[in-house]
Design an enzyme around this catalytic site. Structure first.
Site: not given
Ligand code: GFB
Length: 409
Positions: A47-50, A277, A279, A354, A371-372
């Site tokens: 799972e990602g950061f957000n 944003h 993605r 960002d 979620t970002f």
């Molecule tokens: O944050 P996050 O859960 O959002 O995961 P989603 C995406 C990660 O990709 C971020 C990088 O935490 C960042 O490390 N990232 C994405 C970015 N967009 C940006 C951006 O605009 N700038 C920067 N610097 N980094 C979910 C994931 O992603 O999507 C799940 O948590 C799974 O694991 C799912 O992959 C499909 O909700 O976009």
């Protein structure tokens, strides 16, 4: 009489020991007696950061609700950040939450502590910590087949083999790991805490537990308490001022120092730029219907810039350099900015910068179901932007309007 005094003292110490639990493995030199008990949690590794931020909120709300109850001596231990799937630049040690967030602000909402504070509190000398009870949350096998979504929990056989070390520390383990089939809200886990004498309880796969109530005022208090660290805010402020002609004073985005003093005025104007944003990576492969390709993204951005009468755009993206350069070429009639970061910043820090820059723009457009993007939208709700400048998405083949998650006080 001396022996009597000595015996009485020993008896008092003995009583104190059984009344106040003892943490860490029995190693009398390294253990300290504390009246606190500790909830730990961890999240599915990919799972990602957000999404992790969202799981944090579910557990912070759980711990917040324990205050002023018979379980008020529980603290929530923040799982240190380790290498995440999306972070390309690898980190060599566990990162504390204060690297990203303002700890004081988090603590105003919920009794949270960093892992190192836990070690300090129990005077742990890095031998071995055995968590007293571990519950690995899992979905009921039959839930999705039968459609029976009643709230319930039951210790069952493990669907997947549970891990035995936690947080990538090889010395945090447990001899008592059970799998808990679970369908319910995070606060329902109180039923596990209540009958237990354990001092340390860990919930793994914490993402299985749902929000108590999504979007109510407690949700938003937890969310408002998640202020970013001052250092990351400074990086964003310097970039905004240097390239985007944006400052909190001019943009109407000054918030009180303490989130509890926020009143919810909708007067934010934002800086004179469009923020996007975009993605890519796994979204560009797995969600082609919902996200545009680079040409389509460029034409949607141009349309917006014209409509808003702006000529500056800030792009937050996880796109490759090649994709970004293609986008820049397609937007060559406009001033295009991206925050590339500096050597000392982790990928997580760059991502937050960002998000801060995106959240301060006059108008924001994000990516469907990322979620970002959601976290940027929440940030804008907290700062008080008009809704129509926030809940916008780039279109793929589909272009359903994003849901509006309005802030509640
Ligand atoms: O944050 P996050 O859960 O959002 O995961 P989603 C995406 C990660 O990709 C971020 C990088 O935490 C960042 O490390 N990232 C994405 C970015 N967009 C940006 C951006 O605009 N700038 C920067 N610097 N980094 C979910 C994931 O992603 O999507 C799940 O948590 C799974 O694991 C799912 O992959 C499909 O909700 O976009």
């Amino acid at each position: 009489p001396n022996r009597l005094i000595a015996n009485s003292l020993l008896f008092i110490i003995f009583l104190k020991t059984i009344l106040m639990n003892e943490v860490c493995e029995i190693n009398q030199n390294s253990c300290k007696i504390t009246k606190y008990r500790y909830i730990f949690y961890d999240v599915n590794p990919p799972e990602g950061f957000n999404l992790r931020r969202d799981v944090y909120m579910r557990f912070a709300i759980f711990a917040h609700k324990l205050k002023n109850t018979e379980l008020s001596n529980f603290k929530l231990v923040l799982p240190p950040w380790t290498n995440l799937y999306h972070w390309k630049k690898k980190v060599s040690t566990q990162i504390p939450w204060s690297h990203f967030f303002d700890l004081k602000s988090l603590k105003r909402f919920s009794p949270v502590i960093e892992m190192y504070e836990f070690f300090d509190e129990v005077n742990y000398k890095f031998t071995k910590t055995k968590i007293d009870e571990v519950y690995v949350l899992q979905h009921f096998r039959e839930m999705f087949q039968t459609g029976n979504f009643e709230d319930k929990m039951l210790i069952e056989d493990c669907i997947r083999k549970p891990k035995t070390n936690f947080y990538y520390y090889n010395n945090i383990t447990s001899d008592n790991i059970k799998c808990l089939s679970f369908h319910g809200y995070a606060s329902d886990l109180k039923k596990i805490l209540k009958p237990s004498n354990a001092q340390t309880i860990l919930f793994d796969h914490a993402e299985v537990a749902l929000h108590d109530r999504f979007g109510d005022n407690i949700y938003w208090k937890a969310r408002r308490s998640m202020r970013f660290s001052n250092e990351l805010k400074r990086f964003a402020a310097v970039f905004r001022s240097k390239y985007l002609n944006s400052s909190d004073l001019a943009d109407g985005t000054i918030l009180p120092d303490d989130w509890e003093a926020e009143t919810g005025k909708r007067t934010a104007k934002g800086g004179p730029y469009l923020s996007v944003h975009l993605r890519r990576r796994d979204f560009a492969i797995g969600r082609t219907k919902d996200v545009p390709n680079i040409e389509e993204a460029a034409s949607q951005i141009i349309e917006l810039l014209r409509k808003l009468n702006l000529n500056v755009v800030f792009i937050a993206t996880d796109a490759t350099i090649k994709e970004y350069e293609q986008l820049e070429r397609l937007l060559s009639d406009y001033k295009v900015h991206r925050f590339f970061g500096v050597e000392s910043l982790t990928d997580g820090a760059v991502a937050i910068i960002d998000q801060i820059i995106c959240s301060h723009a006059q108008y924001f457009v994000g990516t469907h179901e990322s979620t970002f993007t959601f976290r940027i939208q929440e940030e804008r709700e907290i700062m008080g932007f008009p809704e129509h400048t926030t809940f916008n998405r780039l279109c793929g083949d589909t272009c359903e309007k994003p849901s509006i998650w309005r802030i509640v006080y």
